[in-house]
Design a protein around this motif. Sequence first.
Motif, short mmCIF file in Angstrom:
data_model
loop_
_atom_site.label_atom_id
_atom_site.label_comp_id
_atom_site.label_asym_id
_atom_site.label_seq_id
_atom_site.Cartn_x
_atom_site.Cartn_y
_atom_site.Cartn_z
N SER A 193 5.91 14.97 -27.50
CA SER A 193 5.48 15.30 -26.29
C SER A 193 5.43 16.80 -25.84
N ILE A 196 11.89 0.07 -14.06
CA ILE A 196 11.98 0.03 -15.49
C ILE A 196 12.10 -1.17 -15.96
N LEU A 212 7.72 10.30 -15.64
CA LEU A 212 7.10 8.87 -16.05
C LEU A 212 6.67 9.20 -17.63
N ILE A 213 6.25 10.19 -18.00
CA ILE A 213 5.91 10.42 -19.39
C ILE A 213 7.09 10.37 -20.40
N SER A 216 8.23 6.72 -20.54
CA SER A 216 7.27 5.77 -20.96
C SER A 216 7.30 5.40 -22.56
N ASP A 217 7.89 6.20 -23.31
CA ASP A 217 8.25 5.56 -24.84
C ASP A 217 9.00 4.79 -24.87
N ASN A 225 9.34 0.21 -20.39
CA ASN A 225 8.07 -0.11 -19.76
C ASN A 225 8.22 0.17 -18.08
N VAL A 226 7.55 1.39 -17.58
CA VAL A 226 7.76 1.73 -16.46
C VAL A 226 6.63 0.84 -15.32
N SER A 227 7.15 0.64 -14.25
CA SER A 227 5.97 0.17 -13.34
C SER A 227 6.45 0.98 -11.80
#
Lengths: 221, 215
Positions: free
Chosen positions: A103, B79, B168-169, B172-173, B176-178
């Motif tokens: 990243s 999450i 978030l980034i 996200s790996d 699962n983020v909503s």
Amino acid sequence: MQMVGMERAGQSHQILSARQMGLVACLRCTRVWPAGTSECGRCGHRLRSRDALSLQRVWAWWLVGVICYIPANLYPMLRTRTLFITSEDTILEGVVELAHHGSYGIALVIFVASVLIPIGKFLAIAFLAISVRRTGRQSTRMRHGLYEVVEYIGRWSMIDVFVVAILSSLVQLKTLASVAPGPASLFFALSVIFTMLSAQSFDSRMIWDLDAKPARKRAHV
Amino acid sequence: MPKPPDPSRLADTSDLIACASCDAVYRVARPDYGERTVCERCHSVLIAPRRAAGLKIIAVALAAVILIFAAALFPFMAINVAGARNAVSLLDAALAFQGGPLVFVSLVTVALILFIPLARMLLVLYVIAPLVAGRTPARGARTAFRWAEDLRPWSMAEIFAIGCAVSLIKISDLANVSLGPAFWMFAVLVVLVVVQDTFMCRWSVWNALDKATRS
């Protein structure tokens, strides 16, 4: 009264400061009063032609800011615990970790916000505070630009503290994984606050005073 | 204003304006709505009036106050990893720092992203609403506006928004983020804060306060 520059296209007066005209300006509401007035009649702000203690306050806040920045980099910012491993990351380790995972964009954002901006700010404020004491080779406009950048950009260092806040509240999955803030977050937040106060204490009108002095000398000769 | 210079008028400084960042003095020349006067030597904006700015500021401030409350209480992000789920509100996120001295960071975070933006909006409403209604300014309106202006650099909603994007980034790996409703409310709030700053002309407000108290 001709001395007063007017905001009109095509006119180029010599621009004079309130101090040179024997006036004092209110920093808060920009009203102008005769020199010696102690309180602004419009907004009630204390009037000072130049803040004599400004530089002392700048250096005092600057020093605490720098001192806080050291533990902010030595202590861990985040404590991550997953099923098998517990890891502690300082700011720089976090950046390296992110870059390892590929990243690069985020690694760059954090690096800029938490390392480049704070260090750049320390250097810039120190440079400005030293440079108002002597006539340097750098142009006044450049130094004023630098001051505006420092004032604008300082707040953005808070990004990392907010990221820690979001991660450590969100990632609370009992046994699976959890994230907790480390002591560095406290020192880092303090460092950002102190450097913001340092920049705010700086009286940017002093940058332009140096410019006015040699001009007057030349006029006398 | 090509009047002949009159030395006795130097005592009357009411039609002068000084640049707050470089101390240059000008005679006030009010620009048209939507235009702005800029300091000739340091390029700071001196006056930037907008048409019906008062009403727009009130509308934006009211919307922002509602959004701040809603964004603080509704779920912000959730999450989801292998069945384990955790949803947090903005208040939870701000209060994440626990244990000893770290509580200080929690207090600072809540202040920077919720209380200071809220306080600024309320102060601005308190100052502007009577002016728009054509009444005498509320008691302590000057102090209120001073505080609103002093708090400006400490209102960090937009910086928190970037912090959200980064986190978030970052996760996200792994998970699962909503995004919850509060996330979008907060996004709108950030835009509103910026919009309000473009409508707000400091000089015009001080000038209006001055006139309203005198008449």
